[in-house]
Motif scaffolding. Sequence first.
Motif, PDB file in Angstrom:
ATOM      1  N   ASP A   1      33.067  -9.926  54.067  1.00  0.00           N
ATOM      2  CA  ASP A   1      34.177 -10.374  54.917  1.00  0.00           C
ATOM      3  C   ASP A   1      35.444 -10.378  54.075  1.00  0.00           C
ATOM      4  O   ASP A   1      35.611 -11.230  53.189  1.00  0.00           O
ATOM      5  CB  ASP A   1      33.896 -11.776  55.460  1.00  0.00           C
ATOM      6  N   LEU A   2      36.338  -9.436  54.345  1.00  0.00           N
ATOM      7  CA  LEU A   2      37.554  -9.293  53.547  1.00  0.00           C
ATOM      8  C   LEU A   2      38.791  -9.557  54.396  1.00  0.00           C
ATOM      9  O   LEU A   2      38.894  -9.076  55.529  1.00  0.00           O
ATOM     10  CB  LEU A   2      37.648  -7.882  52.951  1.00  0.00           C
ATOM     11  N   ILE A   3      39.709 -10.344  53.842  1.00  0.00           N
ATOM     12  CA  ILE A   3      41.001 -10.600  54.483  1.00  0.00           C
ATOM     13  C   ILE A   3      42.025  -9.703  53.800  1.00  0.00           C
ATOM     14  O   ILE A   3      42.296  -9.855  52.602  1.00  0.00           O
ATOM     15  CB  ILE A   3      41.409 -12.074  54.339  1.00  0.00           C
ATOM     16  N   VAL A   4      42.556  -8.744  54.545  1.00  0.00           N
ATOM     17  CA  VAL A   4      43.549  -7.806  54.009  1.00  0.00           C
ATOM     18  C   VAL A   4      44.931  -8.263  54.467  1.00  0.00           C
ATOM     19  O   VAL A   4      45.188  -8.381  55.670  1.00  0.00           O
ATOM     20  CB  VAL A   4      43.270  -6.369  54.489  1.00  0.00           C
ATOM     21  N   VAL A   5      45.814  -8.509  53.500  1.00  0.00           N
ATOM     22  CA  VAL A   5      47.160  -9.002  53.803  1.00  0.00           C
ATOM     23  C   VAL A   5      48.167  -7.928  53.423  1.00  0.00           C
ATOM     24  O   VAL A   5      48.215  -7.476  52.271  1.00  0.00           O
ATOM     25  CB  VAL A   5      47.470 -10.311  53.048  1.00  0.00           C
ATOM     26  N   LEU A   6      48.973  -7.517  54.392  1.00  0.00           N
ATOM     27  CA  LEU A   6      49.970  -6.471  54.203  1.00  0.00           C
ATOM     28  C   LEU A   6      51.367  -7.074  54.106  1.00  0.00           C
ATOM     29  O   LEU A   6      51.592  -8.213  54.504  1.00  0.00           O
ATOM     30  CB  LEU A   6      49.925  -5.490  55.379  1.00  0.00           C
ATOM     31  N   SER A   7      52.299  -6.294  53.601  1.00  0.00           N
ATOM     32  CA  SER A   7      53.682  -6.763  53.506  1.00  0.00           C
ATOM     33  C   SER A   7      54.285  -6.878  54.903  1.00  0.00           C
ATOM     34  O   SER A   7      53.823  -6.256  55.866  1.00  0.00           O
ATOM     35  CB  SER A   7      54.516  -5.812  52.641  1.00  0.00           C
ATOM     36  N   ASP A   8      55.346  -7.654  55.008  1.00  0.00           N
ATOM     37  CA  ASP A   8      55.942  -7.960  56.311  1.00  0.00           C
ATOM     38  C   ASP A   8      56.651  -6.772  56.955  1.00  0.00           C
ATOM     39  O   ASP A   8      57.042  -6.846  58.120  1.00  0.00           O
ATOM     40  CB  ASP A   8      56.922  -9.119  56.177  1.00  0.00           C
ATOM     41  N   GLU A   9      56.812  -5.673  56.215  1.00  0.00           N
ATOM     42  CA  GLU A   9      57.507  -4.514  56.781  1.00  0.00           C
ATOM     43  C   GLU A   9      56.661  -3.779  57.828  1.00  0.00           C
ATOM     44  O   GLU A   9      57.148  -2.888  58.514  1.00  0.00           O
ATOM     45  CB  GLU A   9      57.885  -3.537  55.663  1.00  0.00           C
ATOM     46  N   ILE A  10      55.399  -4.162  57.936  1.00  0.00           N
ATOM     47  CA  ILE A  10      54.480  -3.471  58.829  1.00  0.00           C
ATOM     48  C   ILE A  10      53.919  -4.462  59.849  1.00  0.00           C
ATOM     49  O   ILE A  10      53.657  -5.611  59.522  1.00  0.00           O
ATOM     50  CB  ILE A  10      53.346  -2.818  57.992  1.00  0.00           C
ATOM     51  N   THR A  11      53.785  -4.035  61.081  1.00  0.00           N
ATOM     52  CA  THR A  11      53.210  -4.900  62.116  1.00  0.00           C
ATOM     53  C   THR A  11      51.701  -4.718  62.133  1.00  0.00           C
ATOM     54  O   THR A  11      51.192  -3.608  61.967  1.00  0.00           O
ATOM     55  CB  THR A  11      53.789  -4.580  63.501  1.00  0.00           C
ATOM     56  N   THR A  12      50.984  -5.806  62.348  1.00  0.00           N
ATOM     57  CA  THR A  12      49.534  -5.781  62.173  1.00  0.00           C
ATOM     58  C   THR A  12      48.803  -4.954  63.225  1.00  0.00           C
ATOM     59  O   THR A  12      47.655  -4.563  63.019  1.00  0.00           O
ATOM     60  CB  THR A  12      48.970  -7.221  62.190  1.00  0.00           C
ATOM     61  N   ASP A  13      49.447  -4.681  64.374  1.00  0.00           N
ATOM     62  CA  ASP A  13      48.777  -3.914  65.420  1.00  0.00           C
ATOM     63  C   ASP A  13      49.181  -2.444  65.426  1.00  0.00           C
ATOM     64  O   ASP A  13      48.879  -1.710  66.372  1.00  0.00           O
ATOM     65  CB  ASP A  13      49.055  -4.528  66.798  1.00  0.00           C
ATOM     66  N   SER A  14      49.842  -2.006  64.351  1.00  0.00           N
ATOM     67  CA  SER A  14      50.297  -0.617  64.290  1.00  0.00           C
ATOM     68  C   SER A  14      49.228   0.278  63.668  1.00  0.00           C
ATOM     69  O   SER A  14      48.367  -0.189  62.921  1.00  0.00           O
ATOM     70  CB  SER A  14      51.579  -0.533  63.453  1.00  0.00           C
ATOM     71  N   PRO A  15      49.271   1.578  63.948  1.00  0.00           N
ATOM     72  CA  PRO A  15      48.337   2.508  63.295  1.00  0.00           C
ATOM     73  C   PRO A  15      48.452   2.483  61.769  1.00  0.00           C
ATOM     74  O   PRO A  15      47.456   2.631  61.063  1.00  0.00           O
ATOM     75  CB  PRO A  15      48.746   3.870  63.860  1.00  0.00           C
ATOM     76  N   GLN A  16      49.685   2.267  61.265  1.00  0.00           N
ATOM     77  CA  GLN A  16      49.876   2.218  59.815  1.00  0.00           C
ATOM     78  C   GLN A  16      49.129   1.036  59.195  1.00  0.00           C
ATOM     79  O   GLN A  16      48.585   1.145  58.090  1.00  0.00           O
ATOM     80  CB  GLN A  16      51.374   2.120  59.484  1.00  0.00           C
ATOM     81  N   ALA A  17      49.097  -0.073  59.928  1.00  0.00           N
ATOM     82  CA  ALA A  17      48.387  -1.247  59.419  1.00  0.00           C
ATOM     83  C   ALA A  17      46.889  -0.968  59.334  1.00  0.00           C
ATOM     84  O   ALA A  17      46.230  -1.323  58.355  1.00  0.00           O
ATOM     85  CB  ALA A  17      48.654  -2.453  60.318  1.00  0.00           C
ATOM     86  N   GLN A  18      46.356  -0.331  60.362  1.00  0.00           N
ATOM     87  CA  GLN A  18      44.929  -0.019  60.342  1.00  0.00           C
ATOM     88  C   GLN A  18      44.603   1.001  59.256  1.00  0.00           C
ATOM     89  O   GLN A  18      43.551   0.921  58.606  1.00  0.00           O
ATOM     90  CB  GLN A  18      44.485   0.504  61.711  1.00  0.00           C
ATOM     91  N   GLN A  19      45.497   1.954  59.033  1.00  0.00           N
ATOM     92  CA  GLN A  19      45.293   2.937  57.969  1.00  0.00           C
ATOM     93  C   GLN A  19      45.265   2.252  56.607  1.00  0.00           C
ATOM     94  O   GLN A  19      44.442   2.587  55.744  1.00  0.00           O
ATOM     95  CB  GLN A  19      46.401   3.990  58.009  1.00  0.00           C
ATOM     96  N   ALA A  20      46.168   1.298  56.411  1.00  0.00           N
ATOM     97  CA  ALA A  20      46.194   0.559  55.145  1.00  0.00           C
ATOM     98  C   ALA A  20      44.908  -0.224  54.951  1.00  0.00           C
ATOM     99  O   ALA A  20      44.325  -0.252  53.867  1.00  0.00           O
ATOM    100  CB  ALA A  20      47.401  -0.372  55.106  1.00  0.00           C
ATOM    101  N   CYS A  21      44.440  -0.864  56.044  1.00  0.00           N
ATOM    102  CA  CYS A  21      43.190  -1.618  55.979  1.00  0.00           C
ATOM    103  C   CYS A  21      42.009  -0.684  55.701  1.00  0.00           C
ATOM    104  O   CYS A  21      41.122  -0.999  54.898  1.00  0.00           O
ATOM    105  CB  CYS A  21      42.985  -2.353  57.298  1.00  0.00           C
ATOM    106  N   ASP A  22      42.015   0.479  56.343  1.00  0.00           N
ATOM    107  CA  ASP A  22      40.935   1.449  56.127  1.00  0.00           C
ATOM    108  C   ASP A  22      40.900   1.936  54.683  1.00  0.00           C
ATOM    109  O   ASP A  22      39.821   2.244  54.157  1.00  0.00           O
ATOM    110  CB  ASP A  22      41.111   2.645  57.066  1.00  0.00           C
ATOM    111  N   SER A  23      42.068   2.003  54.047  1.00  0.00           N
ATOM    112  CA  SER A  23      42.100   2.478  52.660  1.00  0.00           C
ATOM    113  C   SER A  23      41.358   1.538  51.723  1.00  0.00           C
ATOM    114  O   SER A  23      40.826   1.967  50.694  1.00  0.00           O
ATOM    115  CB  SER A  23      43.551   2.659  52.191  1.00  0.00           C
ATOM    116  N   VAL A  24      41.294   0.245  52.084  1.00  0.00           N
ATOM    117  CA  VAL A  24      40.530  -0.718  51.292  1.00  0.00           C
ATOM    118  C   VAL A  24      39.051  -0.369  51.370  1.00  0.00           C
ATOM    119  O   VAL A  24      38.346  -0.304  50.338  1.00  0.00           O
ATOM    120  CB  VAL A  24      40.772  -2.152  51.794  1.00  0.00           C
ATOM    121  N   TRP A  25      38.561  -0.109  52.576  1.00  0.00           N
ATOM    122  CA  TRP A  25      37.147   0.202  52.745  1.00  0.00           C
ATOM    123  C   TRP A  25      36.786   1.558  52.159  1.00  0.00           C
ATOM    124  O   TRP A  25      35.675   1.756  51.651  1.00  0.00           O
ATOM    125  CB  TRP A  25      36.774   0.118  54.220  1.00  0.00           C
ATOM    126  N   GLU A  26      37.725   2.506  52.197  1.00  0.00           N
ATOM    127  CA  GLU A  26      37.483   3.796  51.558  1.00  0.00           C
ATOM    128  C   GLU A  26      37.325   3.626  50.050  1.00  0.00           C
ATOM    129  O   GLU A  26      36.476   4.274  49.429  1.00  0.00           O
ATOM    130  CB  GLU A  26      38.638   4.751  51.868  1.00  0.00           C
TER     131      GLU A  26
END
Length: 341
Positions: free
Chosen positions: A75-100
């Motif tokens: 169970d991982l909590i991924v925290v992104l910078s405020d420049e990105i909205t959490t429901d955007s494709p970019q946010a999911q891509q960033a989160c996916d990069s952790v799992w990759e």
Amino acid sequence: MPLPHTFAAHRSWSAETALVLSKHPLLDTAWINSQRLLQQISDQLRAATLDPRILTVAASGSLGRMEAVAGSDADLIVVLSDEITTDSPQAQQACDSVWEALEALQLPHSRRGGIFSIPTTPAALCNVSARGKIDEDIPTFGKRFQLFCDAQPVYGTVAYEQLLSDVIRWYTAATPGDATIPWWQYLLNDLLRYYRSMCVAAQWDQSHGVGFQRMRNFKHANSRTVMYAGLLCLLGECSSVPQDPLQQFQAMLRLTPLERLAWSCPSAQEADMTAIATIYARYLEKLDDPRFRQSLLDDNLTEAHTADWAQSGHDLRNALSRFLDERRQQWAPEFAAALWF
């Protein structure tokens, strides 16, 4: 006992004077296994080329509590910078990069659609307009509270410590028009709300199937109850700290839930602490057995097994109730009263 200066991933069990962990071999082994896995996760993330908008990644759940056994989710909590909205494709891509980055470790993912499946940001966690909103979105509320319950950083430690400090300030800001409300009031109210919402889900939510519900209820009766009791005890202990209680509170968040109970345990209550640890070790032993896990998921438990784990959860709640009732005498009187009203 002196408080540790680091999170559990980088040290040994810190409450030996109240509870000797080696006397509970499965708890000891789970700590060592968790430490190894957390180090591997941290190494993989540091070696990877992650999205630069990832501020910090924290392990929660069994890994965060140092209780990883066979089949435990990551169970991982991924925290992104405020420049990105959490429901955007970019946010999911960033989160996916952790799992990759962690693919080589073959870690079981947390449940799709759960609170850990989407990232968050400091702005979302510290949104002033969300204070006091009982209909706040569950993923944000859940991740915010898991930071207090059992999380520890595996990437971006400095950013994690800053985030934790910001969320504490968000919770302890002065209430407009009433400066008499104590710093811990909102935290306590939300802790009670968070735990009781899990109780309600454990009782009624069958949307993921009977097997999932049985597994969740088994965990709820044990690890989530200890998680709740540990944070409740931590808040209670800090309620009576005369100077810099928030500093003490943040320092104590480096303790695991079981450590929080043991750290506050006086010598007169060592028998109660031992009883809690003994029952809890039996729970982890069952969770570590693949056949038992599968029987839960298949909804194929015998009546004897069902009665056994139900009794175990009952015994754990009773032991924790006795322990907390004794500790309550040392907490600020208004805190103890706020547990009821």
